[in-house]
Design a protein around this motif. Structure first.
Motif, PDB file in Angstrom:
ATOM      1  N   ILE A  37       0.854  -1.187   0.000  1.00  0.00           N
ATOM      2  CA  ILE A  37       0.000   0.000   0.000  1.00  0.00           C
ATOM      3  C   ILE A  37       0.892   1.239   0.000  1.00  0.00           C
ATOM      4  O   ILE A  37       2.113   1.150   0.126  1.00  0.00           O
ATOM      5  CB  ILE A  37      -0.976  -0.007   1.199  1.00  0.00           C
ATOM      6  N   SER A  38       0.301   2.394  -0.132  1.00  0.00           N
ATOM      7  CA  SER A  38       1.093   3.629  -0.170  1.00  0.00           C
ATOM      8  C   SER A  38       1.901   3.775   1.124  1.00  0.00           C
ATOM      9  O   SER A  38       1.496   3.291   2.189  1.00  0.00           O
ATOM     10  CB  SER A  38       0.186   4.843  -0.361  1.00  0.00           C
ATOM     11  N   ALA A  39       3.042   4.411   1.013  1.00  0.00           N
ATOM     12  CA  ALA A  39       3.952   4.558   2.155  1.00  0.00           C
ATOM     13  C   ALA A  39       3.260   5.221   3.345  1.00  0.00           C
ATOM     14  O   ALA A  39       3.419   4.769   4.482  1.00  0.00           O
ATOM     15  CB  ALA A  39       5.199   5.350   1.755  1.00  0.00           C
ATOM     16  N   ASP A  40       2.486   6.272   3.103  1.00  0.00           N
ATOM     17  CA  ASP A  40       1.849   6.958   4.227  1.00  0.00           C
ATOM     18  C   ASP A  40       0.868   6.042   4.959  1.00  0.00           C
ATOM     19  O   ASP A  40       0.803   6.047   6.190  1.00  0.00           O
ATOM     20  CB  ASP A  40       1.174   8.258   3.782  1.00  0.00           C
ATOM     21  N   ILE A  43       3.030   3.321   6.828  1.00  0.00           N
ATOM     22  CA  ILE A  43       3.636   3.908   8.030  1.00  0.00           C
ATOM     23  C   ILE A  43       2.586   4.051   9.122  1.00  0.00           C
ATOM     24  O   ILE A  43       2.811   3.658  10.275  1.00  0.00           O
ATOM     25  CB  ILE A  43       4.268   5.281   7.719  1.00  0.00           C
ATOM     26  N   ALA A  44       1.448   4.630   8.777  1.00  0.00           N
ATOM     27  CA  ALA A  44       0.388   4.842   9.775  1.00  0.00           C
ATOM     28  C   ALA A  44      -0.068   3.513  10.368  1.00  0.00           C
ATOM     29  O   ALA A  44      -0.269   3.407  11.592  1.00  0.00           O
ATOM     30  CB  ALA A  44      -0.789   5.586   9.144  1.00  0.00           C
ATOM     31  N   ALA A  45      -0.193   2.488   9.541  1.00  0.00           N
ATOM     32  CA  ALA A  45      -0.614   1.170  10.039  1.00  0.00           C
ATOM     33  C   ALA A  45       0.442   0.588  10.973  1.00  0.00           C
ATOM     34  O   ALA A  45       0.115   0.082  12.054  1.00  0.00           O
ATOM     35  CB  ALA A  45      -0.879   0.222   8.874  1.00  0.00           C
ATOM     36  N   LYS A 116       8.588   8.361  14.878  1.00  0.00           N
ATOM     37  CA  LYS A 116       8.881   9.798  14.916  1.00  0.00           C
ATOM     38  C   LYS A 116       8.598  10.514  13.599  1.00  0.00           C
ATOM     39  O   LYS A 116       8.684  11.738  13.548  1.00  0.00           O
ATOM     40  CB  LYS A 116      10.341  10.016  15.303  1.00  0.00           C
ATOM     41  N   VAL A 117       8.289   9.760  12.544  1.00  0.00           N
ATOM     42  CA  VAL A 117       8.097  10.429  11.256  1.00  0.00           C
ATOM     43  C   VAL A 117       6.616  10.693  10.989  1.00  0.00           C
ATOM     44  O   VAL A 117       5.742   9.964  11.454  1.00  0.00           O
ATOM     45  CB  VAL A 117       8.707   9.620  10.084  1.00  0.00           C
ATOM     46  N   ASP A 118       6.381  11.737  10.239  1.00  0.00           N
ATOM     47  CA  ASP A 118       5.037  12.038   9.752  1.00  0.00           C
ATOM     48  C   ASP A 118       4.797  11.148   8.534  1.00  0.00           C
ATOM     49  O   ASP A 118       5.581  11.193   7.576  1.00  0.00           O
ATOM     50  CB  ASP A 118       4.975  13.515   9.366  1.00  0.00           C
ATOM     51  N   PRO A 119       3.749  10.332   8.571  1.00  0.00           N
ATOM     52  CA  PRO A 119       3.516   9.397   7.463  1.00  0.00           C
ATOM     53  C   PRO A 119       3.421  10.044   6.080  1.00  0.00           C
ATOM     54  O   PRO A 119       3.762   9.409   5.087  1.00  0.00           O
ATOM     55  CB  PRO A 119       2.193   8.723   7.835  1.00  0.00           C
ATOM     56  N   VAL A 120       2.975  11.292   6.013  1.00  0.00           N
ATOM     57  CA  VAL A 120       2.803  11.927   4.699  1.00  0.00           C
ATOM     58  C   VAL A 120       4.013  12.759   4.281  1.00  0.00           C
ATOM     59  O   VAL A 120       4.010  13.352   3.211  1.00  0.00           O
ATOM     60  CB  VAL A 120       1.511  12.780   4.648  1.00  0.00           C
ATOM     61  N   SER A 121       5.050  12.781   5.092  1.00  0.00           N
ATOM     62  CA  SER A 121       6.230  13.594   4.769  1.00  0.00           C
ATOM     63  C   SER A 121       7.183  12.838   3.845  1.00  0.00           C
ATOM     64  O   SER A 121       7.156  11.610   3.751  1.00  0.00           O
ATOM     65  CB  SER A 121       6.976  13.977   6.052  1.00  0.00           C
ATOM     66  N   GLY A 124       9.249  10.597   5.911  1.00  0.00           N
ATOM     67  CA  GLY A 124       8.531   9.364   6.202  1.00  0.00           C
ATOM     68  C   GLY A 124       8.663   8.354   5.075  1.00  0.00           C
ATOM     69  O   GLY A 124       8.910   7.165   5.314  1.00  0.00           O
ATOM     70  N   HIS A 125       8.543   8.807   3.850  1.00  0.00           N
ATOM     71  CA  HIS A 125       8.658   7.909   2.698  1.00  0.00           C
ATOM     72  C   HIS A 125      10.067   7.332   2.594  1.00  0.00           C
ATOM     73  O   HIS A 125      10.225   6.148   2.280  1.00  0.00           O
ATOM     74  CB  HIS A 125       8.259   8.638   1.418  1.00  0.00           C
ATOM     75  N   ILE A 126      11.073   8.150   2.855  1.00  0.00           N
ATOM     76  CA  ILE A 126      12.468   7.685   2.822  1.00  0.00           C
ATOM     77  C   ILE A 126      12.705   6.645   3.921  1.00  0.00           C
ATOM     78  O   ILE A 126      13.288   5.588   3.676  1.00  0.00           O
ATOM     79  CB  ILE A 126      13.450   8.873   2.955  1.00  0.00           C
TER      80      ILE A 126
END
Length: 160
Positions: A37-40, A43-45, A116-121, A124-126
């Motif tokens: 699924i998309s990275a954001d 990450i959120a999951a 610590k990362v924002d999922p949509v940043s 976060g993707h990196i």
């Protein structure tokens, strides 16, 4: 094998198998699904999973199993020479080092970094692109260690 060691070996063999099964689920399909699924969203999951896993039942299973492994390792050393003691000791070592220590040294720090990362940043993707394959390697190791521990405990029981 005395009755207490016998019961602890059965319980610890079952517990290491359960922990190994949970970790196997992550290696087998959970992380693969999150990576699709998309990275954001992935990450959120994963951030949510890492919060949800911090509960008394999971802690009891994970750390209680570590405690029974330590008890059985000491029992094995005290009773060295019995046919089952080498297997029981190996099971404890496998779980403590391959399960608990790998988790604390590798998976938890990776989880903490991800938390610590924002999922949509972009950061976060990196982080996510590196997180998934590295986390999976360490998860495979701890899965194998927990399964090996369970096999060792069962073999110890069979050697009685």
């Amino acid at each position: 094998m005395n009755d207490l060691a016998y019961v602890l070996t059965i319980a610890t063999g079952i517990a290491t198998a359960i922990v190994g099964g949970v970790l196997f689920a992550f290696s087998g399909f959970v992380m693969k699904a999150l990576a699709r699924i998309s990275a954001d969203r992935g990450i959120a999951a994963m951030q949510s999973i890492n919060i949800a896993v911090q509960n008394w039942l999971c802690s009891l299973l994970f750390f209680g199993t570590g405690l029974t492994c330590i008890v059985l390792m000491v029992w094995s050393l005290i009773n060295w020479g019995l046919p089952e003691t080498g297997y029981v000791l190996a099971g404890g070592v496998s779980y403590i080092f391959g399960g608990l220590l790998v988790t604390g040294a590798f998976n938890v720090p990776l989880n903490n970094r991800l938390a610590k990362v924002d999922p949509v940043s972009e950061e976060g993707h990196i982080v996510w692109r590196r997180f998934v394959p590295v986390w999976m390697v360490w998860n495979h190791i701890r899965t194998a260690a927990c399964i090996a521990a369970s096999i060792a405990f069962i073999t110890g029981l069979l050697e009685m």
